[in-house]
Structures are given as C-alpha cells and as structure tokens.
Design a protein around this motif. Structure first.
Motif, PDB file in Angstrom:
ATOM      1  N   CYS A 199      19.690  23.569 119.447  1.00  0.00           N
ATOM      2  CA  CYS A 199      18.703  24.646 119.320  1.00  0.00           C
ATOM      3  C   CYS A 199      17.786  24.021 118.052  1.00  0.00           C
ATOM      4  CB  CYS A 199      19.289  26.169 118.875  1.00  0.00           C
ATOM      5  SG  CYS A 199      18.227  27.145 118.640  1.00  0.00           S
ATOM      6  N   ALA A 200      18.478  23.962 117.049  1.00  0.00           N
ATOM      7  CA  ALA A 200      17.693  23.464 115.636  1.00  0.00           C
ATOM      8  C   ALA A 200      18.224  22.231 115.173  1.00  0.00           C
ATOM      9  CB  ALA A 200      17.948  24.153 114.609  1.00  0.00           C
ATOM     10  N   VAL A 201      17.135  21.322 114.640  1.00  0.00           N
ATOM     11  CA  VAL A 201      17.674  20.153 114.078  1.00  0.00           C
ATOM     12  C   VAL A 201      18.315  20.537 112.631  1.00  0.00           C
ATOM     13  CG1 VAL A 201      17.249  17.912 113.278  1.00  0.00           C
ATOM     14  CG2 VAL A 201      15.883  18.746 115.254  1.00  0.00           C
ATOM     15  N   GLU A 202      19.628  20.124 112.427  1.00  0.00           N
ATOM     16  CA  GLU A 202      20.292  20.689 111.270  1.00  0.00           C
ATOM     17  C   GLU A 202      20.584  19.543 110.230  1.00  0.00           C
ATOM     18  OE1 GLU A 202      23.762  22.544 112.661  1.00  0.00           O
ATOM     19  OE2 GLU A 202      22.693  24.119 113.810  1.00  0.00           O
ATOM     20  N   SER A 203      20.922  18.222 110.694  1.00  0.00           N
ATOM     21  CA  SER A 203      21.217  17.235 109.869  1.00  0.00           C
ATOM     22  C   SER A 203      21.164  15.967 110.673  1.00  0.00           C
ATOM     23  CB  SER A 203      22.601  17.409 109.268  1.00  0.00           C
ATOM     24  OG  SER A 203      23.541  17.432 110.439  1.00  0.00           O
ATOM     25  N   GLU A 204      21.285  14.683 109.922  1.00  0.00           N
ATOM     26  CA  GLU A 204      21.190  13.604 110.679  1.00  0.00           C
ATOM     27  C   GLU A 204      22.412  13.547 111.455  1.00  0.00           C
ATOM     28  OE1 GLU A 204      20.538   9.889 108.265  1.00  0.00           O
ATOM     29  OE2 GLU A 204      21.468   8.827 109.415  1.00  0.00           O
ATOM     30  N   GLY A 229      14.640  21.994 117.500  1.00  0.00           N
ATOM     31  CA  GLY A 229      13.645  22.775 116.914  1.00  0.00           C
ATOM     32  C   GLY A 229      13.755  22.369 115.525  1.00  0.00           C
ATOM     33  N   ALA A 230      12.291  21.831 115.129  1.00  0.00           N
ATOM     34  CA  ALA A 230      12.062  21.476 113.518  1.00  0.00           C
ATOM     35  C   ALA A 230      11.527  22.664 112.895  1.00  0.00           C
ATOM     36  CB  ALA A 230      11.408  20.584 113.388  1.00  0.00           C
ATOM     37  N   TYR A 231      10.796  23.717 113.781  1.00  0.00           N
ATOM     38  CA  TYR A 231      10.321  24.555 113.362  1.00  0.00           C
ATOM     39  C   TYR A 231      10.832  25.950 114.242  1.00  0.00           C
ATOM     40  CZ  TYR A 231       6.771  21.951 111.075  1.00  0.00           C
ATOM     41  OH  TYR A 231       6.056  21.125 110.095  1.00  0.00           O
ATOM     42  N   LYS A 232      11.738  26.782 113.355  1.00  0.00           N
ATOM     43  CA  LYS A 232      12.225  27.775 114.400  1.00  0.00           C
ATOM     44  C   LYS A 232      11.589  29.144 114.340  1.00  0.00           C
ATOM     45  CE  LYS A 232      15.355  27.013 116.581  1.00  0.00           C
ATOM     46  NZ  LYS A 232      14.979  26.728 118.161  1.00  0.00           N
ATOM     47  N   PRO A 233      11.327  29.796 115.147  1.00  0.00           N
ATOM     48  CA  PRO A 233      10.970  31.174 115.298  1.00  0.00           C
ATOM     49  C   PRO A 233      12.145  32.048 115.062  1.00  0.00           C
ATOM     50  CG  PRO A 233      10.906  30.473 117.566  1.00  0.00           C
ATOM     51  CD  PRO A 233      11.578  29.356 116.467  1.00  0.00           C
ATOM     52  N   GLU A 277      11.077  17.055 108.091  1.00  0.00           N
ATOM     53  CA  GLU A 277      12.342  16.285 108.170  1.00  0.00           C
ATOM     54  C   GLU A 277      13.089  16.204 109.514  1.00  0.00           C
ATOM     55  OE1 GLU A 277      15.244  17.650 105.020  1.00  0.00           O
ATOM     56  OE2 GLU A 277      16.658  16.312 105.830  1.00  0.00           O
ATOM     57  N   GLY A 278      12.964  17.309 110.076  1.00  0.00           N
ATOM     58  CA  GLY A 278      13.481  17.513 111.263  1.00  0.00           C
ATOM     59  C   GLY A 278      12.766  16.605 112.379  1.00  0.00           C
ATOM     60  N   LEU A 279      11.509  16.615 112.293  1.00  0.00           N
ATOM     61  CA  LEU A 279      10.718  15.902 113.046  1.00  0.00           C
ATOM     62  C   LEU A 279      11.010  14.285 112.900  1.00  0.00           C
ATOM     63  CD1 LEU A 279       7.195  17.633 112.834  1.00  0.00           C
ATOM     64  CD2 LEU A 279       8.892  17.546 114.541  1.00  0.00           C
ATOM     65  N   LYS A 280      11.248  14.040 111.757  1.00  0.00           N
ATOM     66  CA  LYS A 280      11.561  12.675 111.628  1.00  0.00           C
ATOM     67  C   LYS A 280      12.836  12.203 111.936  1.00  0.00           C
ATOM     68  CE  LYS A 280       8.608  11.834 107.506  1.00  0.00           C
ATOM     69  NZ  LYS A 280       8.455  11.952 105.958  1.00  0.00           N
ATOM     70  N   VAL A 313       3.163  17.723 114.586  1.00  0.00           N
ATOM     71  CA  VAL A 313       4.030  17.737 115.668  1.00  0.00           C
ATOM     72  C   VAL A 313       3.658  16.777 116.614  1.00  0.00           C
ATOM     73  CG1 VAL A 313       5.486  19.254 117.267  1.00  0.00           C
ATOM     74  CG2 VAL A 313       4.873  20.133 115.084  1.00  0.00           C
ATOM     75  N   CYS A 314       2.487  16.615 116.959  1.00  0.00           N
ATOM     76  CA  CYS A 314       2.023  15.584 117.854  1.00  0.00           C
ATOM     77  C   CYS A 314       2.464  14.056 117.352  1.00  0.00           C
ATOM     78  CB  CYS A 314       0.517  15.665 118.066  1.00  0.00           C
ATOM     79  SG  CYS A 314       0.169  16.920 119.256  1.00  0.00           S
ATOM     80  N   ARG A 315       2.246  13.927 115.998  1.00  0.00           N
ATOM     81  CA  ARG A 315       2.853  12.592 115.717  1.00  0.00           C
ATOM     82  C   ARG A 315       4.051  12.216 116.068  1.00  0.00           C
ATOM     83  NH1 ARG A 315       1.616  12.886 109.761  1.00  0.00           N
ATOM     84  NH2 ARG A 315      -0.279  14.083 109.997  1.00  0.00           N
ATOM     85  N   TYR A 316       4.877  13.123 116.078  1.00  0.00           N
ATOM     86  CA  TYR A 316       6.508  12.933 116.375  1.00  0.00           C
ATOM     87  C   TYR A 316       6.912  13.115 117.901  1.00  0.00           C
ATOM     88  CZ  TYR A 316       6.829  12.359 111.369  1.00  0.00           C
ATOM     89  OH  TYR A 316       6.480  12.100 110.090  1.00  0.00           O
ATOM     90  N   ALA A 317       6.335  14.227 118.503  1.00  0.00           N
ATOM     91  CA  ALA A 317       6.967  14.525 119.908  1.00  0.00           C
ATOM     92  C   ALA A 317       6.395  13.836 120.984  1.00  0.00           C
ATOM     93  CB  ALA A 317       6.544  16.140 120.049  1.00  0.00           C
ATOM     94  N   ASP A 318       7.148  13.669 122.022  1.00  0.00           N
ATOM     95  CA  ASP A 318       6.598  13.249 123.372  1.00  0.00           C
ATOM     96  C   ASP A 318       6.253  14.533 124.162  1.00  0.00           C
ATOM     97  OD1 ASP A 318       7.104  10.420 123.235  1.00  0.00           O
ATOM     98  OD2 ASP A 318       9.464  11.358 122.955  1.00  0.00           O
ATOM     99  N   ILE A 319       6.770  15.762 124.142  1.00  0.00           N
ATOM    100  CA  ILE A 319       6.400  16.785 124.959  1.00  0.00           C
ATOM    101  C   ILE A 319       6.427  18.000 123.669  1.00  0.00           C
ATOM    102  CG2 ILE A 319       7.105  18.162 126.577  1.00  0.00           C
ATOM    103  CD1 ILE A 319       8.486  16.173 127.905  1.00  0.00           C
TER     104      ILE A 319
END
Ligand code: PEP
Ligand code: MN
Length: 288
Positions: A54-59, A80-84, A97-100, A126-132
């Motif tokens: 659901c969310a990126v938490e750690s490496e 998710g790097a930005y979580k609602p 950091e999550g996007l990276k 977000v566009c810099r890191y995401a494919d979708i």
C-alpha cells in the motif's frame, strides 16, 4: 472484448452520457486501447498484474516485496509515496524518499512503477519517478488535478471514487483525455454500500459495463474492494473471468507489520499461489 454499445433503446440503454464523451467512448473509437508502457501492453491479451505494498515504508520492506511480486509474475510495482489517510495522525508516506526507493526497486527488478499523485503541486516530481501515475478514489473528481494530468505524457491509473457512478468515472477520464493524455486505465476498487463485513463492495458489474461504453483498459483492485486478504485471490479470479485487463493488488513482505492496509495485503506466498491460480482462469477466458 470488443463490445459495442449497440442500439440505445429502452432495453439496451445502459448509461446515457450527457454531454457525450468525445474521447473515452467506445462509439468514438470501437477498437480497444492498448496502453504500451516500456514494452508492457495493458489492454491486450495479457492480464497485467500490478502489485506491491500500500505504502512504501522502508528500503528493506519495498525491496523484499518487489522481489517477491516480480518472482510471482507481476509486471508493475505499486507503492504509495504520498498516502491519502483518513486521519492526519496516520502514516502519510515517505514522499520523495519513497519515490526514490521505487525508482531504485525498478532499476533492480525491471518492474514498472505506479504511484499515486495526490496534489497537482507534486505532479512534476512524481512524473520524474513514476511510469504510471495513479489518481486515487478520493481525488477522482479533483478536476484541477485531472486537468494537470491531462497535460502529462504518462499513463494514468484512474481509480473510481468510492461513491462515484460509472458515468462519473468516465467523465473524469474524459477530463484527462480532453487535455491530450489519451492513456487512461480505469480502475474499479469497490464502492460504499450498506454492507459492513467488507471494506467496500467490489462492483464487478463495472468491468463489462465500462468495456461496453469505453475502449479504455479496465483494472480491478480486489484489495481495497474487499479489505480482506483471504478474499483477494477469489475476487481476483472473478475479475479476470469477467474481463479485467489487469489487477492492482496489495502485497507486503510482512502484512502484520504494515503501516497501512495490512489486513488486505497478501503475503508473498499467498501472492505466488494466487498468480498460479490466475493463469488457469486467464487461459479459460482466452487471456494470458
Ligand atoms: C491505494 O491504492 O493505496 C489507495 C489509496 O486506493 P484508493 O484510492 O482506491 O482508496
Ligand atoms: Mn491501500
């Protein structure tokens, strides 16, 4: 797959869309849209599985989960790097950091990355890191965000609002397409009903109905659609049987420790088992 709206009469009328869709409708473009992202076709014969936490938490959490979903046959890593979050005190995501970390996991595994953009102010980043890109349920009718994503050249996974009709979902897709971005994936993720035993009610009616009215690929999210990990493989099978072009599934290397949506997250083992079962269902309906 190639269903036409057919005659609009009292018996066949399904959704009367007014004003009519110019870009999202099947009437305007009878053939299925295939969204090709870095060599992966979404909307073609293959049922594309997008899986991850659901969310990126750690490496450690992201990489072990990414390796597991890759081994199971997923093509896209979700996270998710930005979580609602409903509460402002809940974990809000690691943000850049999550996007990276997602980009690093892509480099290691070769998986594509889908991640949510919650706010137009973060879109460039977000566009810099995401494919979708992903627009979540809570933002399905954030028209400013839809218009901004319409100017991007990145495919969008657009999730149905939890109280949105299919017409509203298609109109939201139209906002993006009108801006020039024609690569929209429609995502059914469950709607709110009077039922309380599941987190949402997964509306599998949406799959044939959306495909009848639109040429866009349809993705099903059985994780948010049920809220229960044990139900996810069953609903995933049903989604493939009813014609979904892809699945969005939450997987966590240690679901019991997840910072969000643990109860609906599959373990790597159950994800692997689900993927094996799905192959047979896909083959039975002429997909792979
Ligand atoms: C998600 O995919 O983690 C998510 C927040 O989903 P939804 O927008 O469907 O609630
Ligand atoms: Mn989630």
């Amino acid at each position: 797959m190639n269903e036409k709206p057919g005659l609009v009469d009292k018996w066949h009328k399904v959704i009367e869309i007014n004003p009519p869709l110019q870009f999202a409708s099947r009437e305007g473009k009878p053939e299925d849209t295939i969204v090709r992202v870095n060599g992966i076709d979404i909307g073609g014969p293959e049922v594309v599985v997008m899986a991850g936490p659901c969310a990126v938490e750690s490496e450690d959490q992201l990489f072990s989960t990414a390796r597991a979903v890759k081994a199971g046959g997923a093509k896209v890593l979700r996270g998710g790097a930005y979580k609602p979050r409903t509460s402002p005190y809940s974990f809000q995501g690691l943000k850049e950091e999550g996007l990276k970390l997602l980009a690093q996991a892509r480099a290691e595994t070769g998986l594509l990355v889908v991640t949510e953009v919650m706010d137009a102010r973060h879109l460039e980043l977000v566009c810099r890191y995401a494919d979708i890109l992903q627009i979540g349920s809570r933002n399905m009718q954030n028209f400013t965000l839809l218009e901004e994503v319409g100017k991007c050249r990145k495919p969008l996974l657009l999730k149905r609002g939890m109280s949105a009709t299919l017409e509203e979902l298609l109109q939201a897709a139209e906002y993006v397409m009108k801006g020039g971005n024609r690569e929209v994936l429609l995502c059914e993720r469950g709607i709110r009903t009077f039922e309380t035993s599941t987190r949402n009610t997964l509306d599998l009616n949406a799959v044939p109905m959306l495909k009848r009215h639109s040429h866009l690929p349809v993705i099903v999210d059985p994780s948010h659609g049920t809220g229960h990990a044990w139900m996810v493989p069953r609903l995933a099978r049903a989604a493939v049987a009813v014609g979904a072009d892809g699945l969005l599934v939450e997987v966590h290397c240690r679901p019991e420790e997840a910072l969000s949506d643990g109860p609906q997250s599959l373990s790597p083992d159950s994800f692997g088992l689900m993927m094996n079962e799905l192959r047979a269902v896909a083959a039975a309906v002429g997909r792979c």
